[in-house]
Design an enzyme around this catalytic site. Structure first.
Site, mmCIF file in Angstrom:
data_model
loop_
_atom_site.group_PDB
_atom_site.id
_atom_site.type_symbol
_atom_site.label_atom_id
_atom_site.label_comp_id
_atom_site.label_asym_id
_atom_site.label_seq_id
_atom_site.Cartn_x
_atom_site.Cartn_y
_atom_site.Cartn_z
ATOM 1 N N TYR A 1 2.125 -0.679 -12.633
ATOM 2 C CA TYR A 1 1.781 -0.432 -11.230
ATOM 3 C C TYR A 1 1.062 -1.635 -10.627
ATOM 4 C CZ TYR A 1 1.097 2.710 -7.277
ATOM 5 O OH TYR A 1 1.150 3.320 -6.051
ATOM 6 N N LYS B 1 -3.899 0.567 -3.683
ATOM 7 C CA LYS B 1 -4.239 1.975 -3.483
ATOM 8 C C LYS B 1 -5.747 2.202 -3.600
ATOM 9 C CE LYS B 1 -0.101 3.692 -2.795
ATOM 10 N NZ LYS B 1 0.282 4.174 -1.442
#
Length: 270
Positions: free
Chosen positions: A159, A166
């Site tokens: 990720y 995020k």
């Protein structure tokens, strides 16, 4: 019985196709009585999203480049005219930026441009849209909701920079909530679990991630996109009138797990 969003006007950002989380949220909002406006990324996306917007009777859908403030200003100006200066909620489901291959391998190899683009698209785009719609949201008990992922709190393989983005997005939500609360605007974040979307397809070994989270979540499955959409109604409707600055997980409980060893149940010895 009145619908949860009856008479409310909403803007949904980030619909890419029929599988996107933003679309399922939009559809659920429409089912609960909201009048919706939407934006899409580019002309290529239009052929996928136009039938969706038309299926819910949406009369406002425009291409918008969130990396260009002039593009946001033009489209939000048109939205102001369309909704006659009134807006009750915004759904921000926009993410992107990493260069090809930057969601695989070592995080340290993230490029400067990939880092900057990820922050601009995934985080700052929310601020840009809010600045251009603030006059429409002000003093209407308005709700703003964005979409995160557990990779912003804990390391998720492949990720990489999106996890950092995020994390920034969730912090951004808290600061926006503190800043805009005095004007009656709530800002929250929904954090869905591992769900197959077009955006998720860019994560390496995604099928393994799906299998792992399903096997180790307390509910022994992954949350569905419909469950995510239903949870959004809490944050967007009057039912969530006392909630702001929060990140709420809809992931079958996976984010609470630590070490989950397989332990055989002790047999009843009688």
């Amino acid at each position: 019985m009145n619908k949860l969003l009856q008479g409310k006007k909403g803007l949904v950002l980030g619909v890419a196709n029929e599988h996107s989380i933003a679309w399922h949220i939009a559809k659920k909002c429409w089912e609960e009585g909201a009048e919706l406006a939407s934006t899409y990324q580019n002309e290529k996306t239009l052929r996928f999203v136009q039938p969706l917007f038309e299926s819910i009777g949406s009369k406002f859908y425009h291409e918008m480049d969130v990396t260009r403030e002039d593009s946001v200003q033009v489209v939000m100006g048109k939205l102001r005219e369309h909704f006659e200066g009134e807006l009750d909620f915004i759904v921000h489901s926009v993410a992107g930026g990493p260069k090809k291959g930057e969601l695989e391998g070592r995080f340290i190899q993230t490029s400067r441009q990939g880092f900057m683009d990820s922050m601009l698209i995934s985080v700052f785009s929310l601020n840009v849209v809010l600045k251009e719609t603030l006059d429409m949201l002000r003093n209407r008990d308005a709700a703003v909701m964005t979409v995160s992922y557990m990779g912003g709190e804990r390391v998720v393989t492949n990720y990489n920079i999106m996890g950092v983005a995020k994390a920034a997005l969730e912090s951004n939500v808290r600061y926006l909530a503190a800043d805009l609360g005095r004007e009656g605007i709530r800002v929250n974040c929904l954090s869905p679990g591992t769900i197959k979307t077009r955006a998720a397809s860019g994560i390496g070994a995604f099928n393994q991630l799906i299998e792992h989270t399903a096997a180790h979540s307390p509910l022994r499955r992954n949350a569905t996109v419909d469950e995510v959409a239903k949870a959004s109604l809490l944050l967007l409707s009057d039912w969530g009138s006392g909630i702001t600055g929060e990140t709420i997980y809809v992931d079958a409980g996976f984010h609470i797990t630590g070490v989950d060893l397989p332990i055989e149940e002790e047999k009843d010895r009688g």
